[in-house]
Design an enzyme around this catalytic site. Structure first.
Site, short mmCIF file in Angstrom:
data_model
loop_
_atom_site.label_atom_id
_atom_site.label_comp_id
_atom_site.label_asym_id
_atom_site.label_seq_id
_atom_site.Cartn_x
_atom_site.Cartn_y
_atom_site.Cartn_z
N SER A 13 0.77 -1.14 0.00
CA SER A 13 0.11 -0.09 -0.06
C SER A 13 0.71 1.30 -0.04
O SER A 13 1.98 1.22 0.44
CB SER A 13 -1.06 0.06 1.25
OG SER A 13 -1.70 -1.04 1.29
N1 SAH Z 1 -0.75 -4.76 3.86
C1 SAH Z 1 -0.04 -5.16 2.63
C2 SAH Z 1 -1.02 -4.87 1.47
C3 SAH Z 1 -0.92 -5.75 0.36
S1 SAH Z 1 -2.13 -5.67 -0.82
C4 SAH Z 1 1.23 -4.30 2.79
O1 SAH Z 1 1.44 -3.33 3.52
O2 SAH Z 1 2.05 -4.74 1.83
C5 SAH Z 1 -3.33 -6.68 -0.03
C6 SAH Z 1 -2.95 -8.06 0.26
O3 SAH Z 1 -4.03 -8.80 0.55
C7 SAH Z 1 -2.22 -9.09 -0.84
O4 SAH Z 1 -1.24 -9.55 -0.46
C8 SAH Z 1 -3.30 -10.26 -1.05
O5 SAH Z 1 -2.68 -11.37 -1.64
C9 SAH Z 1 -4.32 -10.25 0.06
N2 SAH Z 1 -5.55 -10.83 0.11
C10 SAH Z 1 -6.46 -10.59 -0.78
N3 SAH Z 1 -7.68 -11.40 -0.54
C11 SAH Z 1 -7.24 -11.90 0.84
C12 SAH Z 1 -8.13 -12.82 1.58
N4 SAH Z 1 -9.27 -13.31 1.29
N5 SAH Z 1 -7.53 -13.18 2.62
C13 SAH Z 1 -6.23 -12.83 3.26
N6 SAH Z 1 -5.63 -11.96 2.24
C14 SAH Z 1 -6.01 -11.67 1.17
#
Ligand code: SAH
Length: 213
Positions: free
Chosen positions: A64
């Site tokens: 993010s």
């Molecule tokens: N907090 C992270 C944001 C990553 S983007 C950071 O700071 O890097 C969002 C993430 O949510 C991705 O890695 C994706 O694989 C995950 N995601 C998507 N759907 C999900 C679900 N149903 N359960 C758990 N994680 C999920």
């Protein structure tokens, strides 16, 4: 990995930028200042790690924007010792920020590749969140209730399990919307029910239904 003076300087600039954009919590700004974001990115992005940008982190996902991390974290109003559930560990950067603020963090990621990748970095920084490879829609019932819940992917709706696992008086921050953009929602669980407010438009990768059991 090395955290050089140059990186520290760039981080200070990023903190000033976030303050100028409206982030007020000094605790959150201090945490952003303390955690080396470049540790959580591929080496090719090291030079840009402190610009307010999202980057690819593998498996088609993105870390993010720093502003989004700061915005969501500020709304959680983290107190030391809070139990926080994060959905979407991704790179682990948001996880690290929550740990830096003294929260007990429980984080769920559905992509095996990312789940495997973030732990060494969190270990190196001496953070000890509990990490789970699984489906965020289900939450993590054995550790519930949680004082705070943060969803870092765009959810089509608020999953019932997460509402159930939120403590009374607890706060959940969740971007809702199925298209390219989502509306950030803050949910507060009160005895009379859930109080919900909308806090602007953001852009997240989608929260996907998982095949993981
Ligand atoms: N907090 C992270 C944001 C990553 S983007 C950071 O700071 O890097 C969002 C993430 O949510 C991705 O890695 C994706 O694989 C995950 N995601 C998507 N759907 C999900 C679900 N149903 N359960 C758990 N994680 C999920």
């Amino acid at each position: 990995m090395l955290d050089s003076y140059k990186h520290k300087g760039m981080r200070k600039q990023l903190v000033d930028e976030l303050r100028a954009k409206g982030i007020k919590s000094e605790a959150v700004l201090d945490a952003i200042n303390a955690v080396p974001r470049h540790f959580f990115l591929d080496k090719v992005f090291t030079e840009q790690a402190y610009s307010n940008m999202a980057f690819q982190i593998g498996a088609g996902q993105t870390i993010s924007h720093p502003y989004t991390v700061a915005f969501q974290t500020e709304l959680l109003e983290i107190k030391k010792g809070d139990k926080v559930l994060e959905i979407g560990t991704g790179s682990g950067f948001q996880t690290a920020i929550l740990c830096q603020l003294g929260a007990k963090v429980f984080s769920i990621e559905r992509q095996k590749e990312l789940f495997m990748k973030c732990k060494p970095m969190l270990d190196q920084l001496k953070f000890t969140p509990k990490l789970k490879f699984g489906d965020g829609y289900l939450g993590w019932p054995v550790f519930a209730p949680f004082d705070k819940i943060i969803i870092t992917c765009g959810a089509p709706y608020v999953p019932d399990a997460l509402v159930e696992q939120l403590a009374l008086g607890g706060r959940m921050i969740i971007p809702i919307g199925e298209g390219k953009n989502q509306e950030m929602h803050l949910l507060v669980k009160e005895t009379s029910g859930i109080k919900s407010s909308k806090l602007g438009v953001f852009s997240f990768v989608p929260m996907l239904k998982s095949t993981v059991k």
